[in-house]
Design a protein around this motif. Structure first.
Motif, PDB file in Angstrom:
ATOM      1  N   MET A 158       0.838  -1.194   0.000  1.00 55.97           N
ATOM      2  CA  MET A 158       0.000   0.000   0.000  1.00 55.97           C
ATOM      3  C   MET A 158       0.875   1.247   0.000  1.00 55.97           C
ATOM      4  SD  MET A 158      -1.448   0.135   3.919  1.00 55.97           S
ATOM      5  CE  MET A 158      -0.352   0.432   5.321  1.00 55.97           C
ATOM      6  N   GLY A 159       0.316   2.335  -0.521  1.00 54.77           N
ATOM      7  CA  GLY A 159       1.010   3.608  -0.460  1.00 54.77           C
ATOM      8  C   GLY A 159       1.146   4.338  -1.781  1.00 54.77           C
ATOM      9  N   ARG A 160       0.901   3.650  -2.897  1.00 60.50           N
ATOM     10  CA  ARG A 160       1.126   4.281  -4.194  1.00 60.50           C
ATOM     11  C   ARG A 160      -0.156   4.822  -4.821  1.00 60.50           C
ATOM     12  NH1 ARG A 160       6.452   5.245  -4.564  1.00 60.50           N
ATOM     13  NH2 ARG A 160       6.151   5.516  -6.805  1.00 60.50           N
ATOM     14  N   ARG A 161      -1.207   4.917  -4.032  1.00 65.86           N
ATOM     15  CA  ARG A 161      -2.478   5.410  -4.567  1.00 65.86           C
ATOM     16  C   ARG A 161      -2.600   6.929  -4.437  1.00 65.86           C
ATOM     17  NH1 ARG A 161      -5.780   1.688  -5.935  1.00 65.86           N
ATOM     18  NH2 ARG A 161      -7.569   3.083  -5.903  1.00 65.86           N
ATOM     19  N   GLU A 196      -0.305  10.950  -4.112  1.00 69.15           N
ATOM     20  CA  GLU A 196       0.938  11.654  -4.376  1.00 69.15           C
ATOM     21  C   GLU A 196       1.969  11.246  -3.326  1.00 69.15           C
ATOM     22  OE1 GLU A 196       2.570  16.255  -5.061  1.00 69.15           O
ATOM     23  OE2 GLU A 196       0.486  15.874  -4.418  1.00 69.15           O
ATOM     24  N   GLN A 197       3.205  11.052  -3.773  1.00 69.13           N
ATOM     25  CA  GLN A 197       4.218  10.508  -2.880  1.00 69.13           C
ATOM     26  C   GLN A 197       4.841  11.586  -1.999  1.00 69.13           C
ATOM     27  OE1 GLN A 197       4.937   6.943  -2.442  1.00 69.13           O
ATOM     28  NE2 GLN A 197       2.862   7.368  -3.169  1.00 69.13           N
ATOM     29  N   LEU A 198       4.051  11.947  -0.982  1.00 74.89           N
ATOM     30  CA  LEU A 198       4.457  12.900   0.035  1.00 74.89           C
ATOM     31  C   LEU A 198       4.438  12.181   1.379  1.00 74.89           C
ATOM     32  CD1 LEU A 198       2.244  15.921  -1.078  1.00 74.89           C
ATOM     33  CD2 LEU A 198       4.690  15.582  -1.537  1.00 74.89           C
ATOM     34  N   PRO A 199       5.422  12.389   2.232  1.00 70.12           N
ATOM     35  CA  PRO A 199       5.447  11.685   3.515  1.00 70.12           C
ATOM     36  C   PRO A 199       4.165  11.851   4.328  1.00 70.12           C
ATOM     37  CG  PRO A 199       7.557  12.746   3.120  1.00 70.12           C
ATOM     38  CD  PRO A 199       6.637  13.219   2.028  1.00 70.12           C
ATOM     39  N   LEU A 209       4.728  -1.400   2.930  1.00 68.17           N
ATOM     40  CA  LEU A 209       4.742  -0.059   2.363  1.00 68.17           C
ATOM     41  C   LEU A 209       5.406  -0.152   0.999  1.00 68.17           C
ATOM     42  CD1 LEU A 209       5.767   2.147   5.423  1.00 68.17           C
ATOM     43  CD2 LEU A 209       3.469   1.496   4.657  1.00 68.17           C
ATOM     44  N   HIS A 210       4.798   0.496  -0.002  1.00 70.29           N
ATOM     45  CA  HIS A 210       5.156   0.276  -1.400  1.00 70.29           C
ATOM     46  C   HIS A 210       6.142   1.344  -1.867  1.00 70.29           C
ATOM     47  CE1 HIS A 210       3.421  -1.201  -5.526  1.00 70.29           C
ATOM     48  NE2 HIS A 210       4.743  -1.285  -5.465  1.00 70.29           N
ATOM     49  N   CYS A 211       7.426   1.129  -1.557  1.00 70.39           N
ATOM     50  CA  CYS A 211       8.479   2.067  -1.972  1.00 70.39           C
ATOM     51  C   CYS A 211       8.103   3.499  -1.606  1.00 70.39           C
ATOM     52  CB  CYS A 211       8.762   1.938  -3.460  1.00 70.39           C
ATOM     53  SG  CYS A 211       9.305   0.291  -3.960  1.00 70.39           S
ATOM     54  N   PRO A 212       7.911   3.750  -0.323  1.00 64.11           N
ATOM     55  CA  PRO A 212       7.488   5.094   0.111  1.00 64.11           C
ATOM     56  C   PRO A 212       8.616   6.111  -0.006  1.00 64.11           C
ATOM     57  CG  PRO A 212       8.013   3.755   2.014  1.00 64.11           C
ATOM     58  CD  PRO A 212       8.093   2.837   0.821  1.00 64.11           C
ATOM     59  N   PRO A 213       8.295   7.396   0.155  1.00 56.87           N
ATOM     60  CA  PRO A 213       9.346   8.422   0.188  1.00 56.87           C
ATOM     61  C   PRO A 213      10.369   8.100   1.279  1.00 56.87           C
ATOM     62  CG  PRO A 213       7.168   9.442   0.057  1.00 56.87           C
ATOM     63  CD  PRO A 213       6.936   7.983   0.308  1.00 56.87           C
ATOM     64  N   THR A 214      11.596   8.445   1.027  1.00 59.29           N
ATOM     65  CA  THR A 214      12.677   8.074   1.949  1.00 59.29           C
ATOM     66  C   THR A 214      12.417   8.557   3.366  1.00 59.29           C
ATOM     67  OG1 THR A 214      14.271   8.080   0.135  1.00 59.29           O
ATOM     68  CG2 THR A 214      15.157   8.261   2.355  1.00 59.29           C
ATOM     69  N   GLU A 232      10.117   7.298 -16.856  1.00 57.05           N
ATOM     70  CA  GLU A 232       9.069   8.277 -17.151  1.00 57.05           C
ATOM     71  C   GLU A 232       7.855   8.138 -16.237  1.00 57.05           C
ATOM     72  OE1 GLU A 232      10.897   7.189 -21.244  1.00 57.05           O
ATOM     73  OE2 GLU A 232      10.530   6.230 -19.295  1.00 57.05           O
ATOM     74  N   ALA A 233       7.556   6.915 -15.769  1.00 58.43           N
ATOM     75  CA  ALA A 233       6.337   6.688 -14.994  1.00 58.43           C
ATOM     76  C   ALA A 233       6.615   6.378 -13.526  1.00 58.43           C
ATOM     77  CB  ALA A 233       5.525   5.544 -15.610  1.00 58.43           C
ATOM     78  N   PHE A 234       7.718   5.715 -13.240  1.00 62.41           N
ATOM     79  CA  PHE A 234       8.110   5.392 -11.863  1.00 62.41           C
ATOM     80  C   PHE A 234       9.600   5.103 -11.877  1.00 62.41           C
ATOM     81  CE2 PHE A 234       5.672   1.885 -13.832  1.00 62.41           C
ATOM     82  CZ  PHE A 234       6.673   0.949 -14.027  1.00 62.41           C
ATOM     83  N   ASP A 235      10.145   4.704 -10.730  1.00 60.36           N
ATOM     84  CA  ASP A 235      11.596   4.543 -10.635  1.00 60.36           C
ATOM     85  C   ASP A 235      12.119   3.618 -11.735  1.00 60.36           C
ATOM     86  OD1 ASP A 235      13.859   4.903  -8.186  1.00 60.36           O
ATOM     87  OD2 ASP A 235      14.221   3.281  -9.589  1.00 60.36           O
ATOM     88  N   VAL A 236      13.101   4.087 -12.469  1.00 60.84           N
ATOM     89  CA  VAL A 236      13.620   3.330 -13.608  1.00 60.84           C
ATOM     90  C   VAL A 236      14.252   2.013 -13.168  1.00 60.84           C
ATOM     91  CG1 VAL A 236      15.912   4.406 -13.631  1.00 60.84           C
ATOM     92  CG2 VAL A 236      14.905   3.571 -15.776  1.00 60.84           C
ATOM     93  N   GLY A 237      14.606   1.920 -11.888  1.00 61.01           N
ATOM     94  CA  GLY A 237      15.167   0.674 -11.387  1.00 61.01           C
ATOM     95  C   GLY A 237      14.214  -0.493 -11.452  1.00 61.01           C
ATOM     96  N   GLU A 238      12.908  -0.213 -11.575  1.00 66.75           N
ATOM     97  CA  GLU A 238      11.916  -1.285 -11.679  1.00 66.75           C
ATOM     98  C   GLU A 238      11.836  -1.863 -13.085  1.00 66.75           C
ATOM     99  OE1 GLU A 238      10.421  -2.367  -9.022  1.00 66.75           O
ATOM    100  OE2 GLU A 238      10.964  -0.766  -7.634  1.00 66.75           O
TER     101      GLU A 238
END
Length: 325
Positions: free
Chosen positions: A81-84, A86-89, A118-123, A229-235
């Motif tokens: 959960m967590g990517r639904r 805007e990625q703000l703490p 938690l789905h790759c949340p902000p650091t 372009e859409a999410f972390d390129v590492g994926e």
């Protein structure tokens, strides 16, 4: 299939699980009958761990997993959960957590989810005590049995491992992404935290099926996210340049065990790493599922094979990405 303890969940799971991202979206079209065939064949083949997320197909993956949960006992299902939002703490708060959890429990058809990550949340989230206090409260409320974190970087993983009730870390680990071997896996072992190895085939690069002429569908992240372009390129392809990845695979080919595929070699390499609890390859059809499961039956790789993976990584991949994640 060999089973291992999934960290602080206390659950035993087969070393080869199933990643259900492909059954939701972002990998081209997979119709419902094919998706259910993948899930059922995985379970019949000995898979006991399925990983999904609330955003995979906007809940479609969870709902499909929920259908097979009604048919089989003894499965461990992890969602995220967590990517639904805007990625703000500040969006990682009690109200959102419970809304997301209510939706996931409904999709899966369960009162308590075995593992929520938690789905790759902000650091910054990793250092926020209130977030983990609230996850503890959700365990106490019976909404989730355990919680973990899916991370992008090794630094995030190490911060999460230090949390006393984090049960598992999900991290990209494959023959083109070796950095977690340096610190993350040893730290997880020492702390009793499970390691869920995701993107194990580097988005298919390590299947050995692609070449410089391969074209992916427009709705496949391997087309639209090659540069993040859409999410972390590492994926996508583990963040490795596609051409470089193809060269690495060609250099790995001579090291395959007799009768094994490139994908099986790549999965066996992950299984052999100390501290790994479960590896979660995806699949589009039962044939791919069977091939993935067969990796668990391969003999452990030799020291020479392990050295070859390291040397090819050091030569081709390390200069590109080692310090990035």
């Amino acid at each position: 299939m060999e089973t291992r303890k999934l960290g602080r969940t206390g659950r035993d799971v087969g070393v080869v699980g199933l990643g259900a991202w492909q059954l939701g979206a972002d990998w081209g079209s997979v119709d419902e009958s094919d998706a259910l065939a993948v899930l059922r064949s995985a379970i019949e083949g000995g898979v006991t761990f399925i990983d999904t997320a609330d955003v995979y197909g906007d809940g479609r993956s969870e709902r499909l997993v929920g259908q097979v949960l009604k048919e089989h006992e003894g499965l461990t299902v992890a969602s995220k959960m967590g990517r639904r939002v805007e990625q703000l703490p500040e969006n990682y708060n009690p109200a959102n957590f419970r809304a997301w959890n209510d939706r996931s429990r409904q999709n899966l058809g369960v009162d308590t989810i075995d593992l929520v990550q938690l789905h790759c949340p902000p650091t910054a989230v990793y250092s926020t005590d209130a977030v983990f206090d609230d996850l503890d409260a959700m365990v106490d409320e019976g909404r989730i049995a355990a919680y973990g974190v899916s991370v992008e970087t090794t630094a995030e993983a190490l911060t999460a491992i230090a949390r006393p009730n984090v049960a598992s870390i999900q991290i990209i680990l494959n023959a083109l992404r070796l950095k977690p071997l340096d610190e993350v896996l040893p730290a997880a072992q020492e702390a009793g935290v499970g390691i869920i190895a995701r993107v194990p085939l580097a988005s298919g690069l390590l299947s050995g099926k692609y070449d410089e002429n391969t074209v992916f569908a427009a709705d496949d992240h391997r087309t639209y996210n090659r540069h993040g372009e859409a999410f972390d390129v590492g994926e996508t392809f583990s963040g490795v340049d596609f051409g470089t990845g193809l060269e690495a695979v060609q250099r790995l080919m001579p090291w395959l065990p007799a009768g094994a595929t490139m994908a099986q070699f790549a999965l066996r390499w992950i299984i052999d790493q100390p501290g790994v609890s479960v590896v979660i390859p995806g699949a589009r059809n039962p044939t791919q599922v069977a091939g993935n499961i067969a990796a668990a039956a391969l003999a452990p790789l030799t020291d020479e094979q392990q050295t070859a993976v390291r040397e090819i990584y050091d030569d081709l991949i390390r200069p590109q990405i080692h310090n990035r994640w």
